[in-house]
Scaffold this motif. Structure first.
Motif, mmCIF file in Angstrom:
data_model
loop_
_atom_site.group_PDB
_atom_site.id
_atom_site.type_symbol
_atom_site.label_atom_id
_atom_site.label_comp_id
_atom_site.label_asym_id
_atom_site.label_seq_id
_atom_site.Cartn_x
_atom_site.Cartn_y
_atom_site.Cartn_z
ATOM 1 N N VAL A 1 0.841 -1.193 0.000
ATOM 2 C CA VAL A 1 0.000 0.000 0.000
ATOM 3 C C VAL A 1 0.879 1.247 0.000
ATOM 4 C CG1 VAL A 1 -1.784 1.255 1.249
ATOM 5 C CG2 VAL A 1 -1.818 -1.245 1.231
ATOM 6 N N ARG A 2 0.566 2.190 -0.874
ATOM 7 C CA ARG A 2 1.301 3.446 -0.893
ATOM 8 C C ARG A 2 0.907 4.305 0.300
ATOM 9 N NH1 ARG A 2 0.761 1.821 -6.044
ATOM 10 N NH2 ARG A 2 2.510 2.190 -7.468
ATOM 11 N N ALA A 3 1.823 5.160 0.736
ATOM 12 C CA ALA A 3 1.574 6.004 1.906
ATOM 13 C C ALA A 3 2.296 7.326 1.724
ATOM 14 C CB ALA A 3 2.046 5.299 3.173
ATOM 15 N N ASP A 4 2.034 8.250 2.668
ATOM 16 C CA ASP A 4 2.695 9.549 2.620
ATOM 17 C C ASP A 4 4.178 9.424 2.912
ATOM 18 O OD1 ASP A 4 0.436 10.957 2.024
ATOM 19 O OD2 ASP A 4 -0.081 11.381 4.108
ATOM 20 N N ILE A 5 5.006 10.116 2.113
ATOM 21 C CA ILE A 5 6.424 10.298 2.423
ATOM 22 C C ILE A 5 6.535 11.738 2.880
ATOM 23 C CG2 ILE A 5 8.782 10.219 1.536
ATOM 24 C CD1 ILE A 5 7.785 8.313 -0.649
ATOM 25 N N ALA A 6 6.650 11.932 4.207
ATOM 26 C CA ALA A 6 6.524 13.260 4.784
ATOM 27 C C ALA A 6 7.853 13.987 4.831
ATOM 28 C CB ALA A 6 5.941 13.156 6.195
ATOM 29 N N ALA A 7 7.776 15.329 4.696
ATOM 30 C CA ALA A 7 8.944 16.187 4.857
ATOM 31 C C ALA A 7 9.008 16.620 6.312
ATOM 32 C CB ALA A 7 8.842 17.391 3.940
ATOM 33 N N ALA A 8 10.079 16.215 7.024
ATOM 34 C CA ALA A 8 10.171 16.475 8.455
ATOM 35 C C ALA A 8 10.628 17.891 8.765
ATOM 36 C CB ALA A 8 11.109 15.467 9.111
ATOM 37 N N ALA A 9 11.346 18.535 7.844
ATOM 38 C CA ALA A 9 11.896 19.864 8.124
ATOM 39 C C ALA A 9 11.936 20.683 6.845
ATOM 40 C CB ALA A 9 13.302 19.738 8.720
ATOM 41 N N ASP A 10 12.103 22.016 7.001
ATOM 42 C CA ASP A 10 12.235 22.898 5.845
ATOM 43 C C ASP A 10 13.603 22.711 5.193
ATOM 44 O OD1 ASP A 10 9.751 23.879 6.377
ATOM 45 O OD2 ASP A 10 10.467 25.656 7.453
ATOM 46 N N ASP A 11 13.736 23.221 3.985
ATOM 47 C CA ASP A 11 15.002 23.239 3.246
ATOM 48 C C ASP A 11 15.547 21.842 3.012
ATOM 49 O OD1 ASP A 11 14.903 26.052 3.286
ATOM 50 O OD2 ASP A 11 15.848 26.094 5.258
ATOM 51 N N THR A 12 14.636 20.915 2.736
ATOM 52 C CA THR A 12 15.061 19.565 2.373
ATOM 53 C C THR A 12 14.505 19.230 1.006
ATOM 54 O OG1 THR A 12 13.135 18.604 3.486
ATOM 55 C CG2 THR A 12 15.165 18.804 4.774
ATOM 56 N N VAL A 13 15.090 18.242 0.364
ATOM 57 C CA VAL A 13 14.649 17.819 -0.965
ATOM 58 C C VAL A 13 14.302 16.343 -0.916
ATOM 59 C CG1 VAL A 13 16.050 19.556 -2.131
ATOM 60 C CG2 VAL A 13 17.025 17.307 -1.675
ATOM 61 N N LEU A 14 13.482 15.922 -1.882
ATOM 62 C CA LEU A 14 13.159 14.506 -2.019
ATOM 63 C C LEU A 14 14.323 13.822 -2.724
ATOM 64 C CD1 LEU A 14 10.901 12.420 -1.517
ATOM 65 C CD2 LEU A 14 10.108 12.885 -3.854
ATOM 66 N N ARG A 15 14.881 12.818 -2.095
ATOM 67 C CA ARG A 15 16.089 12.181 -2.629
ATOM 68 C C ARG A 15 16.029 10.683 -2.389
ATOM 69 N NH1 ARG A 15 20.405 13.570 2.256
ATOM 70 N NH2 ARG A 15 19.343 12.255 3.802
ATOM 71 N N ARG A 16 16.892 9.984 -3.095
ATOM 72 C CA ARG A 16 17.029 8.538 -2.873
ATOM 73 C C ARG A 16 18.401 8.283 -2.271
ATOM 74 N NH1 ARG A 16 16.558 3.483 -7.194
ATOM 75 N NH2 ARG A 16 17.730 1.989 -5.920
ATOM 76 N N VAL A 17 18.419 7.662 -1.115
ATOM 77 C CA VAL A 17 19.653 7.299 -0.418
ATOM 78 C C VAL A 17 19.529 5.851 0.040
ATOM 79 C CG1 VAL A 17 21.185 7.799 1.519
ATOM 80 C CG2 VAL A 17 20.039 9.674 0.318
#
Length: 540
Positions: free
Chosen positions: A370-386
């Motif tokens: 099931v897909r779910a929210d990928i939340a941004a925890a703080a400002d000045d961040t980008v969506l990335r793959r690590v």
């Protein structure tokens, strides 16, 4: 010899005060007061409308747009043609005469031109003599002549609902309205009141003399009855801005404009659709509105019979009874069993659940589920793959490949200019070329006062063509050194210093003289923006 009659009332006698007029009128016998005060004679066997003018006269006022209006015509040539506009307050049932026009020996073209100014939409009623063909109209009925010149006229002459055109019935209706306060005339219509005062009978018959506006006004009653047909007159419940509620009248040409017509008979509450493409004709399609209501689940009677099949024959299928609900009404939410196949692109973002945070919707790892929210925890961040996971975070050094940021990209916006370097106003990179520019000589212009903008460079040169004073430098930046190279043109020149210059002890005094065969260098440093120290004068 022509004659003219001028009517005056006691109110026109300006040399009397209102109190004096009242005293004069009260001194007359009661039955003589109207004749003596207002000049209204007792003619023939009596006035048709024995009503005081003050009962029907009213001051003009702005008429509500939703009150029905109609015009009325009385044709004439030697005796004048006349027209009035009548407005009906349907709530109080009061008829107002608001406009009046009277003119003799005018053609239909001239009359229509004058009356169209009242509003080209205003329909005009006309008497039955409008069907008469005249010589002036070359055999064309009078009413059609007016219509041909653009005046909006009713398709038939004025008459009561039963088809009659009784003069007495119309007069009695007017008198009844006058006496009951339901008939008013704008006080500015002097021609109308002139006829009103003289309108009388002789030997019991209406005198047809100077009665044109009276006749036009009388057609009002005939017309209201006619245009309403066998139905009822409009009321406030109609709630529409039409002149009249009527049936059957489609305009003078008999064709109508925008009228919608249907079959001669139809079934109540059946649905109507267009018949053809004209937009003016409809038809009964035989479907009642009630038939569109949702249907209940169908009821089955009897015992369903399974189809016969031979032993071992699996090709036959069980018979089923399909029920198709053709209702347009929405159904309750269905319950599905099994796997439902959803077509691609059938869900819009509005159909998805609301996210619980600033997030994107998807999977944080390369997996199923099931897909779910990928939340941004703080400002000045980008969506990335690590490490094969998707999430929000800071950019790492490994995310910026070598060669991505080139010198050309930086130079387009991040290289300091000469001025920015001199003033120290921009946090930018300093290139070798820019640094070289800052130490190059800035050519100054010779004049009585030589100006020097040190934001363009702390090294400058000037060829003096006249005796001069070196002005206080602008944009001087403390702790920078400076060199001024000075030469003389044509003949020896003197050079003095402005107040912001301070000459060090032991240095040649100013003003100094510069010969044509020598070059003089003034050297020093900027102590403050307003104190420039000269530490030496070098002659070569």
């Amino acid at each position: 010899m022509s004659r003219h009659v001028t009517f005056m009332t006691i109110d026109d006698a300006g040399h009397y005060s209102p109190e004096q007029r009242a005293e004069i009128i009260a001194a007359y016998p009661e039955h003589e007061r109207e004749a003596r005060a207002n000049g209204i004679p007792v003619l023939g066997s009596g006035r048709i409308f024995p009503v005081p003018e003050e009962m029907i006269a009213c001051e003009p006022f702005r008429l509500p747009r939703w009150w029905p209006r109609i015009g009325a015509l009385d044709f004439g040539w030697d005796h004048p043609s006349a027209a009035v506009e009548l407005v009906w307050d349907t709530e109080a049932d009061i008829v107002y005469v608001t406009k009046a026009h009277r003119a003799a020996q005018q053609t239909p073209a001239m009359q229509a031109l004058a009356l169209k100014a009242w509003g080209e939409w205003l329909p005009f009623a006309w008497p039955r003599d409008g069907r008469r063909e005249t010589l002036e109209g070359a055999g064309v009925a009078l009413a059609k002549q007016y219509a041909a010149h653009g005046l909006t006229t009713l398709s038939g002459h004025a008459r009561f609902a039963d088809g009659s055109v009784s003069v007495e019935a119309g007069l009695m209706d007017m008198l009844d309205r006058m006496q009951s306060g339901r008939f008013k005339v704008f006080s500015t219509l002097h021609a109308w009141f002139e006829e009103f005062r003289l309108y009388h009978r002789k030997d019991g018959q209406v005198v047809k003399l100077r009665d044109d506006l009276m006749a036009a006004t009388r057609y009002r009653k005939l017309t209201l009855a006619y245009v309403s047909g066998a139905g009822t007159l409009p009321t406030t419940a109609d709630g529409i801005w039409l002149i009249f509620t009527h049936a059957g009248d489609k305009g003078a040409d008999g064709l109508g404009s925008g009228d919608f017509s249907g079959p001669a008979s139809s079934v109540t509450d059946n649905i109507v659709t267009f018949a053809g493409t004209t937009g003016k004709a409809g038809k009964d399609i035989g479907v009642a509105v009630a038939s569109l209501a949702p249907k209940a689940s169908p009821a089955f009677t009897g015992t369903p019979t399974a189809p016969t099949q031979a032993a071992g024959d699996n090709s036959a299928k069980l018979a089923t009874t399909a029920y198709v609900d053709t209702s347009f009404a929405p159904k309750a939410s269905p319950t599905f069993t099994g796997t439902v196949t959803v077509p691609d692109g059938s869900f819009s973002p509005a159909k998805l659940d609301n996210g619980g945070a600033v997030s994107v919707f998807g999977r944080s790892a390369n997996s199923s589920g099931v897909r779910a929210d990928i939340a941004a925890a703080a400002d000045d961040t980008v969506l990335r793959r690590v490490s094969s996971a998707v999430g929000f975070g800071q950019i790492t050094t490994g995310m910026v490949p070598a060669g991505v940021l080139t010198y050309a990209m930086l130079a387009s916006a991040a290289i300091a200019s000469n001025s920015e370097f001199q003033l120290g106003t921009a946090g930018k990179l300093l290139s070798a070329a820019a640094l070289k520019t800052t130490v190059a000589y800035q050519a100054l212009t010779s004049s009585a006062t030589v100006t020097w903008d040190m934001s363009l460079g702390n090294n400058a040169s000037v060829a003096l063509s006249t005796n001069a004073t070196l002005g206080n430098p602008t944009n001087a930046n403390p702790l920078f050194g400076f060199v001024l190279k000075a030469t003389a043109v044509t003949s020896a020149r003197t050079l003095g210093l402005s107040a912001n210059f301070a000459v060090a002890t032991g240095v040649e005094g100013f003003p100094i003289t510069i010969g044509t065969s020598e070059t003089v260098f003034l050297v020093g440093f900027v102590d403050t923006t307003s104190r420039i120290v000269v530490t030496g004068v070098i002659r070569t």
